[in-house]
Design a protein around this motif. Structure first.
Motif, PDB file in Angstrom:
ATOM      1  N   UNK A  73       0.827  -1.200   0.000  1.00  0.00           N
ATOM      2  CA  UNK A  73       0.000   0.000   0.000  1.00  0.00           C
ATOM      3  C   UNK A  73       0.870   1.264   0.000  1.00  0.00           C
ATOM      4  N   UNK A  74       1.881   1.248   0.863  1.00  0.00           N
ATOM      5  CA  UNK A  74       2.783   2.405   0.937  1.00  0.00           C
ATOM      6  C   UNK A  74       3.529   2.556  -0.384  1.00  0.00           C
ATOM      7  N   UNK A  75       3.942   1.433  -0.951  1.00  0.00           N
ATOM      8  CA  UNK A  75       4.661   1.455  -2.223  1.00  0.00           C
ATOM      9  C   UNK A  75       3.805   2.115  -3.318  1.00  0.00           C
ATOM     10  N   UNK A  76       2.537   1.733  -3.358  1.00  0.00           N
ATOM     11  CA  UNK A  76       1.626   2.316  -4.350  1.00  0.00           C
ATOM     12  C   UNK A  76       1.532   3.823  -4.148  1.00  0.00           C
ATOM     13  N   UNK A  77       1.400   4.222  -2.875  1.00  0.00           N
ATOM     14  CA  UNK A  77       1.282   5.650  -2.593  1.00  0.00           C
ATOM     15  C   UNK A  77       2.550   6.395  -3.000  1.00  0.00           C
ATOM     16  N   UNK A  78       3.697   5.773  -2.742  1.00  0.00           N
ATOM     17  CA  UNK A  78       4.960   6.394  -3.141  1.00  0.00           C
ATOM     18  C   UNK A  78       5.003   6.546  -4.663  1.00  0.00           C
ATOM     19  N   UNK A  79       4.583   5.485  -5.350  1.00  0.00           N
ATOM     20  CA  UNK A  79       4.547   5.500  -6.813  1.00  0.00           C
ATOM     21  C   UNK A  79       3.667   6.645  -7.313  1.00  0.00           C
ATOM     22  N   UNK A  80       2.558   6.889  -6.595  1.00  0.00           N
ATOM     23  CA  UNK A  80       1.631   7.927  -7.037  1.00  0.00           C
ATOM     24  C   UNK A  80       2.131   9.330  -6.688  1.00  0.00           C
ATOM     25  N   UNK A  81       2.701   9.473  -5.506  1.00  0.00           N
ATOM     26  CA  UNK A  81       3.006  10.828  -5.020  1.00  0.00           C
ATOM     27  C   UNK A  81       4.407  11.270  -5.435  1.00  0.00           C
ATOM     28  N   UNK A  82       5.302  10.302  -5.624  1.00  0.00           N
ATOM     29  CA  UNK A  82       6.701  10.647  -5.899  1.00  0.00           C
ATOM     30  C   UNK A  82       6.862  11.529  -7.139  1.00  0.00           C
ATOM     31  N   UNK A  83       6.295  11.122  -8.291  1.00  0.00           N
ATOM     32  CA  UNK A  83       6.475  11.988  -9.465  1.00  0.00           C
ATOM     33  C   UNK A  83       5.854  13.364  -9.280  1.00  0.00           C
ATOM     34  N   UNK A  84       4.756  13.425  -8.491  1.00  0.00           N
ATOM     35  CA  UNK A  84       4.158  14.741  -8.223  1.00  0.00           C
ATOM     36  C   UNK A  84       5.154  15.601  -7.467  1.00  0.00           C
ATOM     37  N   UNK A  85       5.753  14.999  -6.454  1.00  0.00           N
ATOM     38  CA  UNK A  85       6.751  15.721  -5.663  1.00  0.00           C
ATOM     39  C   UNK A  85       7.927  16.148  -6.526  1.00  0.00           C
ATOM     40  N   UNK A  86       8.418  15.214  -7.351  1.00  0.00           N
ATOM     41  CA  UNK A  86       9.556  15.524  -8.222  1.00  0.00           C
ATOM     42  C   UNK A  86       9.221  16.695  -9.137  1.00  0.00           C
ATOM     43  N   UNK A  87       8.001  16.656  -9.656  1.00  0.00           N
ATOM     44  CA  UNK A  87       7.594  17.700 -10.589  1.00  0.00           C
ATOM     45  C   UNK A  87       7.509  19.052  -9.896  1.00  0.00           C
TER      46      UNK A  87
END
Lengths: 265, 348, 280
Positions: free
Chosen positions: C15-29
């Motif tokens: 679950x955390x992995x999925x959230x990281x996958x979703x939020x990480x590129x947003x953060x990077x951007x």
């Protein structure tokens, strides 16, 4: 009372039904006439694009359902600190258009992406796969995961906990419960989420537009026919077929999910 | 209080039948007149056509071709409910969740475009009449069932309707509250003198409230009469069995009386009777066979609090019901000697 | 029990992995949009330069998107809410059929719908170069959401009896519609309006074909920026998009919170509707 429906009906007829009929006619008005509608299976170029599109869509659907199902059921069953935070994160990307999703993949796997930087830092080559099938697949998964998870959470909430308790009272172990109680209960939701996932991956243009500059998937083929080749008839025929395919997938799934619901009741 | 009602209305139905679009015949052709100020109760099991009749009077349904509805002497058949100036209380109350209690009560006045200050006065008057002044600013979902019932009544009466129509108004309430409100509604209707049509499937409610009762079944009128007539002189087997409990014995008329398997009843009426009916309260238990008309064996005994209910096997197809003492009832299996009051005997 | 704990841990991990996958590129951007030179990294310093550059060059697309989205909400309200009411009162089979038809623009890819609109109306006067052309597409796409959102609420209340109650008090059809029907489905109207607003602002598939150089919307501008400008500019532009869309989403979630039982229905429906919005 019926006159209250007229504005919607008029708008819908004028701007959807009529144009769709027109699109159908335009599709048959090109150099090759009505054969345009069969070219998608006879011309290897188009047919390969169709197969590639289906392939990516299938991979996306299976992956999303697997991950989404696990995460969705987990989030519905357990209350733990930070759960609502995770839910909020999952909800956020729901309204992102396909282009933005494509950009998210670029941020991860593009030329300046995180994955490339990490692979370089680990001493390897710069890993760049945003513009390949893998990137497109990643984009579609990113797109479909939030919707699938929330659909599963909503469906899992409707499962009757008594059924599971009953199963346990007969001595069923965890796997039996999952297989005999939870899976059948989630089946309609899984079917409809899967269908939407599949249909999205067939027809999604925004993500493909950002990522699929070098690969042939159906939406990009249509776009290329329309803009670069100015072959409007071919574009019309292909998009009509694309629309029909998507609609059939969704309609089939809906009737399948509906039947399951009826059978369970 | 009777000033609340401008003038009571008489209502007449003429040849009103109702067939629904799916072909269901909800009501056979019905002629009916309701005099001004009368409280008429439509009584029957669900699906008997009583609610359809009420909805025809209300204007929520149109009768099949040929049927006519008259208010006094005016033909209102084609008028919709909004033009009929009646007050209606629905089974589910139909209170507007988007309005407060006061706004609900005042809604009809707002439609009449009554000046705001007059509206306020009337609303307060109605709330006071139903003793719910304290609830004026509550939302509907903050009210109990009984309170909702009062609001619904106040709302229906606020516009001073020509007639009041109530569709199973107490059905959604629990038994204790139902009894209390039944008494209250009765007093209210008497004091208002308004023409009232009241639909219910509860015979106790019908008995308590109605000047006249119409018993309906399968879209037909079974009997029209005062509560006493309906109870003591049921016009059909259906009415006899639907209202109260009724015993039934088969037999033949002989010179001695009505002879059946359990004995002989005192029957001096002329004509042939194959079965007689009588109510449990008309049966008395006697101590010796000497005075007995009927003999039977107690099959079961039910303690009801204020009395004991005995089921007595008298050799007929169904046992008869007999009322017995609460404290020392007859034992099960005991032989029982009984008499039936001659006035209580009926044949249909 | 240990087995249970491991299972829980694995699921939580996923679950955390999925959230990281979703939020990480947003953060990077977001970071990229605020960094002087993303290739160099954060060491190059933070700046608002890119955001201001995007605002200077593209603020018209933002205003246009907001304008079209508001117009879209307006039109879907005017034609969608009455349509939902009629569907609610129509015989089941007819209503099903009509609803199925109305949902077609979601099922059919936007690309096809846009081509159809161009084929039919592309040559009509100035319509092709007007923002109204885009509005038409957006209304087609968002109308089903408004209709179904309102329908969901209507299904949860006994509107028929409420209307009969209104009629018994003398209210005519118009009065009943405005005093009783509309106020009692405001929850659905609000949810529908927010959804329409969000979807219209993010619509790209149709808009990309329907737009002209003078009618670029926010997502069109984004696609332009991604294709031709440096990563920092694209990121800054995306940041602006986040700033507009995220509050709307949070608001939508907030009104969908099941404070009372009757709102649960709306929440489910929002999820279902959003999952069907999969074409944007």
């Amino acid at each position: 009372m019926i006159y209250m429906f007229l504005p919607a009906a008029a708008f819908f007829s004028a701007f959807f039904i009529l144009p769709m009929c027109r699109l159908f006619l335009v599709g048959g008005s090109g150099a090759i006439g009505w054969r345009a509608y069969s070219v998608i299976v006879t011309d290897s170029n188009y047919f390969n694009a169709l197969l590639a599109t289906f392939g990516v869509a299938l991979a996306t659907t299976v992956t999303t359902l697997l991950i989404g199902g696990l995460v969705g059921v987990f989030l519905q069953r357990y209350r733990f600190p930070g759960r609502s935070f995770l839910m909020a994160i999952i909800t956020l990307p729901m309204a992102f258009p396909g282009v933005v999703i494509g950009f998210m993949v670029i941020m991860l796997a593009g030329r300046q992406g995180l994955i490339g930087q990490i692979s370089m830092a680990l001493g390897g080559d710069r890993l760049v796969f945003a513009y390949s099938f893998l990137g497109l697949f990643l984009g579609y998964v990113y797109f479909s995961l939030p919707r699938t998870i929330l659909t599963i959470v909503a469906a899992a909430e409707k499962l009757d906990p008594k059924l599971e308790e009953a199963a346990r009272s007969f001595g069923a172990n965890t796997w039996h419960v999952v297989w005999d109680v939870i899976m059948p209960g989630l089946k309609p939701a899984l079917i409809s989420a899967g269908a939407i996932c599949f249909a999205t991956a067939i027809g999604a243009f925004g993500t493909a537009f950002t990522l699929a500059t070098r690969i042939n998937v159906l939406p990009m083929v249509i776009y290329t026919e329309f803009t670069l080749s100015a072959n409007i008839a071919m574009a019309a025929a292909l998009s009509f077929v694309l629309g029909a395919l998507t609609w059939i997938v969704l309609a089939l799934a809906r009737s399948a999910a509906g039947n399951t619901v009826a059978a369970a009741a | 209080m009777s000033a609340l009602v401008p003038q009571a209305l008489s209502i007449r139905l003429q040849g009103c039948a109702k067939t629904f679009r799916d072909g269901t015949r909800a009501l056979e052709s019905l002629d009916l007149s309701i005099s001004a100020g009368e409280t008429l109760v439509l009584l029957g099991p669900s699906g008997c056509g009583k609610t359809t009749t009420l909805r025809l009077i209300a204007g929520l349904e149109q009768p099949d071709a040929g049927g006519k509805v008259f208010f006094d002497d005016t033909d209102v058949t084609t008028l919709g409910i909004e033009a009929r100036k009646i007050g209606m209380v629905f089974q589910s109350y139909a209170l507007f969740p988007n309005m407060t209690v006061a706004q609900n009560v005042g809604y009809g006045l707002r439609i009449l475009k009554m000046p705001k200050t007059e509206q306020q006065v009337r609303i307060r008057e109605m709330l006071a009449m139903m003793r719910i002044e304290a609830l004026a600013d509550r939302r509907i979902d903050q009210l109990s069932g009984g309170q909702r019932q009062r609001v619904a009544l106040a709302r229906a009466l606020a516009v001073r309707p020509q007639a009041l129509l109530l569709d199973e108004p107490l059905t959604a309430l629990d038994a204790r509250l139902r009894d209390a409100l039944r008494v209250e509604i009765n007093q209210l209707l008497r004091s208002l003198g308004i023409t009232t049509i009241y639909v219910t499937h509860d015979q106790a409610e019908a008995m308590a409230l109605g000047d006249r009762i119409i018993v309906m079944s399968h879209g037909r009128v079974e009997q029209i009469g005062t509560p006493r007539e309906i109870y003591h002189q049921p016009g059909s087997a259906f009415v006899a069995n639907f209202i109260g409990s009724m015993n039934q014995l088969r037999g033949v008329v002989t010179p001695q009386g009505f002879t059946c398997s359990a004995g002989c009843l005192n029957w001096d009426r002329s004509g042939v009777a194959e079965r007689v009916l009588f109510r449990p309260e008309d049966v008395s238990i006697v101590t010796s066979s000497e005075f007995a008309e009927l003999t039977g064996v107690v099959k079961a005994s039910f303690f009801m609090g204020d009395h004991t209910r005995l089921l007595v096997d008298v050799g007929d197809e169904a046992p008869i019901t007999v009322l017995d003492d609460a404290r020392c009832p007859q034992a099960v299996g005991q032989k029982l000697y009984m008499r039936v009051a001659p006035l209580g005997l009926m044949s249909i | 029990m240990a087995y249970r704990k491991i299972l829980f841990g694995m699921q939580l991990g996923l679950c955390v992995l999925v959230c990281v996958f979703l939020i990480l590129p947003m953060g990077l951007s977001v970071i990229a949009g605020l960094t002087n030179n993303y290739f160099v990294g954060l060491d190059s310093g933070l700046t608002l330069r890119w955001v201001l550059e995007v605002w200077g060059g593209y603020h018209d697309t933002i205003f246009r998107s907001v304008w079209i989205a508001l117009a879209c909400v307006f039109v879907t309200l005017i034609i969608g809410v009455p349509a939902a009411y009629v569907l609610h009162r129509s015989p089941q089979r007819l209503a099903r059929w009509l609803e199925e038809l109305l949902v077609l623009p979601i099922a059919v890819p936007g690309l096809a719908t846009a081509l159809a609109l161009i084929a039919m109306y592309g040559g009509w006067g100035n319509l092709r170069s007007s923002w109204l052309f885009i509005l038409i597409g957006h209304v087609l796409f968002t109308l089903p959401f408004m209709v179904r959102s309102v329908l969901a609420v209507l299904g949860g209340i006994d509107l028929h009896t409420l209307e009969e109650g209104g009629a018994s008090l003398g209210a005519n059809f118009t009065q009943r519609f405005f005093h009783i029907v509309l106020p009692n489905c405001r929850q659905g109207i609000l949810a529908g309006a927010l959804m329409v607003l969000t979807l219209s602002m993010g619509e790209f598939n149709m808009t990309w074909l329907l737009h002209t150089p003078f009618t670029k919307t926010l997502p069109v501008g984004l696609a332009d920026a991604y294709a031709s400008l440096r990563l920092e500019v694209g990121s800054a532009y995306t940041l602006l998009f986040f700033l507009m869309i995220v509050p709307l989403l949070l608001l939508m979630q907030a009104i969908a919170q099941p404070r009372q039982k009757k709102f649960e229905l709306v929440e489910d429906e929002v999820v279902i509707l959003l999952s069907e919005s999969a074409k944007s």
